[in-house]
Design a protein around this motif. Structure first.
Motif, PDB file in Angstrom:
ATOM      1  N   GLY A   1       0.814  -1.201   0.000  1.00 26.95           N
ATOM      2  CA  GLY A   1       0.000   0.000   0.000  1.00 26.95           C
ATOM      3  C   GLY A   1       0.852   1.257   0.000  1.00 26.95           C
ATOM      4  N   GLY A   2       0.185   2.398  -0.184  1.00 28.29           N
ATOM      5  CA  GLY A   2       0.914   3.657  -0.184  1.00 28.29           C
ATOM      6  C   GLY A   2       0.087   4.770  -0.775  1.00 28.29           C
ATOM      7  N   LEU A   3       0.768   5.864  -1.064  1.00 30.47           N
ATOM      8  CA  LEU A   3       0.129   7.044  -1.659  1.00 30.47           C
ATOM      9  C   LEU A   3       0.389   7.032  -3.163  1.00 30.47           C
ATOM     10  CD1 LEU A   3      -1.221   9.858  -1.459  1.00 30.47           C
ATOM     11  CD2 LEU A   3       1.073  10.789  -1.033  1.00 30.47           C
ATOM     12  N   VAL A   4      -0.657   7.206  -3.937  1.00 33.54           N
ATOM     13  CA  VAL A   4      -0.540   7.198  -5.390  1.00 33.54           C
ATOM     14  C   VAL A   4      -1.452   8.272  -5.961  1.00 33.54           C
ATOM     15  CG1 VAL A   4      -2.312   5.420  -5.680  1.00 33.54           C
ATOM     16  CG2 VAL A   4      -0.560   5.709  -7.446  1.00 33.54           C
ATOM     17  N   GLN A   5      -1.063   8.838  -7.076  1.00 34.21           N
ATOM     18  CA  GLN A   5      -1.879   9.865  -7.718  1.00 34.21           C
ATOM     19  C   GLN A   5      -3.043   9.226  -8.486  1.00 34.21           C
ATOM     20  OE1 GLN A   5       0.694  12.274 -10.162  1.00 34.21           O
ATOM     21  NE2 GLN A   5       1.343  13.522  -8.414  1.00 34.21           N
ATOM     22  N   PRO A   6      -4.110   9.965  -8.676  1.00 34.83           N
ATOM     23  CA  PRO A   6      -5.216   9.441  -9.496  1.00 34.83           C
ATOM     24  C   PRO A   6      -4.711   9.007 -10.868  1.00 34.83           C
ATOM     25  CG  PRO A   6      -5.902  11.409  -8.353  1.00 34.83           C
ATOM     26  CD  PRO A   6      -4.429  11.279  -8.095  1.00 34.83           C
ATOM     27  N   GLY A   7      -5.213   7.860 -11.325  1.00 33.82           N
ATOM     28  CA  GLY A   7      -4.756   7.292 -12.586  1.00 33.82           C
ATOM     29  C   GLY A   7      -3.564   6.373 -12.451  1.00 33.82           C
ATOM     30  N   GLY A   8      -2.965   6.344 -11.279  1.00 30.38           N
ATOM     31  CA  GLY A   8      -1.789   5.525 -11.061  1.00 30.38           C
ATOM     32  C   GLY A   8      -2.110   4.071 -10.757  1.00 30.38           C
TER      33      GLY A   8
ATOM     34  N   GLN B   1      -3.898  -7.887   8.518  1.00 33.51           N
ATOM     35  CA  GLN B   1      -3.992  -6.675   9.331  1.00 33.51           C
ATOM     36  C   GLN B   1      -4.353  -5.446   8.505  1.00 33.51           C
ATOM     37  OE1 GLN B   1      -1.205  -7.795   8.061  1.00 33.51           O
ATOM     38  NE2 GLN B   1      -0.229  -5.949   7.264  1.00 33.51           N
ATOM     39  N   GLY B   2      -4.249  -5.554   7.183  1.00 31.58           N
ATOM     40  CA  GLY B   2      -4.619  -4.453   6.309  1.00 31.58           C
ATOM     41  C   GLY B   2      -3.441  -3.591   5.890  1.00 31.58           C
ATOM     42  N   THR B   3      -3.589  -2.940   4.737  1.00 31.73           N
ATOM     43  CA  THR B   3      -2.584  -2.002   4.242  1.00 31.73           C
ATOM     44  C   THR B   3      -3.323  -0.803   3.659  1.00 31.73           C
ATOM     45  OG1 THR B   3      -0.626  -1.758   2.826  1.00 31.73           O
ATOM     46  CG2 THR B   3      -2.405  -3.109   1.954  1.00 31.73           C
ATOM     47  N   GLN B   4      -2.826   0.389   3.960  1.00 34.71           N
ATOM     48  CA  GLN B   4      -3.511   1.614   3.558  1.00 34.71           C
ATOM     49  C   GLN B   4      -3.170   1.968   2.116  1.00 34.71           C
ATOM     50  OE1 GLN B   4      -5.643   3.847   5.403  1.00 34.71           O
ATOM     51  NE2 GLN B   4      -5.889   4.768   3.375  1.00 34.71           N
ATOM     52  N   VAL B   5      -4.200   2.279   1.343  1.00 33.75           N
ATOM     53  CA  VAL B   5      -4.035   2.811  -0.010  1.00 33.75           C
ATOM     54  C   VAL B   5      -4.701   4.183  -0.043  1.00 33.75           C
ATOM     55  CG1 VAL B   5      -4.667   2.546  -2.434  1.00 33.75           C
ATOM     56  CG2 VAL B   5      -3.930   0.553  -1.115  1.00 33.75           C
ATOM     57  N   THR B   6      -3.934   5.177  -0.425  1.00 28.30           N
ATOM     58  CA  THR B   6      -4.444   6.536  -0.521  1.00 28.30           C
ATOM     59  C   THR B   6      -4.238   7.039  -1.938  1.00 28.30           C
ATOM     60  OG1 THR B   6      -3.924   6.949   1.805  1.00 28.30           O
ATOM     61  CG2 THR B   6      -4.334   8.867   0.406  1.00 28.30           C
ATOM     62  N   VAL B   7      -5.316   7.448  -2.576  1.00 24.46           N
ATOM     63  CA  VAL B   7      -5.247   7.969  -3.947  1.00 24.46           C
ATOM     64  C   VAL B   7      -5.564   9.455  -3.876  1.00 24.46           C
ATOM     65  CG1 VAL B   7      -6.076   7.749  -6.313  1.00 24.46           C
ATOM     66  CG2 VAL B   7      -6.049   5.746  -4.795  1.00 24.46           C
ATOM     67  N   SER B   8      -4.553  10.248  -4.126  1.00 27.99           N
ATOM     68  CA  SER B   8      -4.707  11.691  -3.983  1.00 27.99           C
ATOM     69  C   SER B   8      -3.629  12.401  -4.786  1.00 27.99           C
ATOM     70  CB  SER B   8      -4.598  12.087  -2.510  1.00 27.99           C
ATOM     71  OG  SER B   8      -4.629  13.492  -2.365  1.00 27.99           O
ATOM     72  N   SER B   9      -3.987  13.589  -5.277  1.00 25.86           N
ATOM     73  CA  SER B   9      -3.001  14.405  -5.987  1.00 25.86           C
ATOM     74  C   SER B   9      -2.339  15.384  -5.026  1.00 25.86           C
ATOM     75  CB  SER B   9      -3.677  15.148  -7.139  1.00 25.86           C
ATOM     76  OG  SER B   9      -4.774  15.893  -6.664  1.00 25.86           O
TER      77      SER B   9
ATOM     78  N   LYS C   1      -8.640   5.718  -8.490  1.00 25.05           N
ATOM     79  CA  LYS C   1      -9.464   6.897  -8.276  1.00 25.05           C
ATOM     80  C   LYS C   1      -9.420   7.271  -6.798  1.00 25.05           C
ATOM     81  CE  LYS C   1     -12.746   5.073 -11.696  1.00 25.05           C
ATOM     82  NZ  LYS C   1     -14.160   4.673 -11.921  1.00 25.05           N
ATOM     83  N   PRO C   2      -9.705   8.519  -6.477  1.00 17.81           N
ATOM     84  CA  PRO C   2      -9.734   8.900  -5.054  1.00 17.81           C
ATOM     85  C   PRO C   2     -10.686   8.031  -4.240  1.00 17.81           C
ATOM     86  CG  PRO C   2      -9.685  10.856  -6.425  1.00 17.81           C
ATOM     87  CD  PRO C   2      -9.845   9.693  -7.363  1.00 17.81           C
TER      88      PRO C   2
END
Length: 125
Positions: free
Chosen positions: A9-16, A117-125, A87-88
């Motif tokens: 998981g992690g931070l990714v931009q929309p469309g990524g 335990q889960g992994t966070q995915v954040t989709v944001s610019s 997508k966000p």
């Protein structure tokens, strides 16, 4: 001891794109269906995909169909969730879960016996 551990998981931009991994120990993937679920803040946990144990068939729910795919590496006892065109609204904690038996279990969380335990995915610019 049976254990499922998610990663990727992690931070990714929309469309990524991102690839999540679910490493299983203490169980053989041949005998368990593995489901991917996600839970966003304030929302119920929902299933996004499943891969069966006996033959590796996959199913993706409408919320991700055409954007996410699911695969497994039996030698590594690991299941993957390949996410693209993110997508966000895909932002959530993603969980993998195991259900003993053949075929596709119900999408209800109660159908699954073991959870990671889960992994966070954040989709944001």
């Amino acid at each position: 001891q049976l254990q499922l551990v998610e990663s990727g998981g992690g931070l990714v931009q929309p469309g990524g794109s991102l690839r999540l991994s679910c490493a299983a120990s203490g169980l053989a993937l041949d005998y368990y269906a593995i489901g991917w679920f996600r839970q966003a803040p304030g929302k119920e946990r929902e299933e996004v995909s499943c891969i069966t144990g006996n033959n590796g068939d996959t199913y993706h729910y409408d919320n991700v169909k055409g954007r996410f795919t699911t695969s497994r590496d039996k030698a590594k006892n690991t299941v993957f969730l390949h996410m693209s065109s993110l997508k966000p609204e895909d932002t959530a904690v993603y969980y993998c879960a195991a259900s003993l038996g053949y075929g596709f279990p119900s999408e209800l969380t109660s159908s699954y016996d073991y959870w990671g335990q889960g992994t966070q995915v954040t989709v944001s610019s």
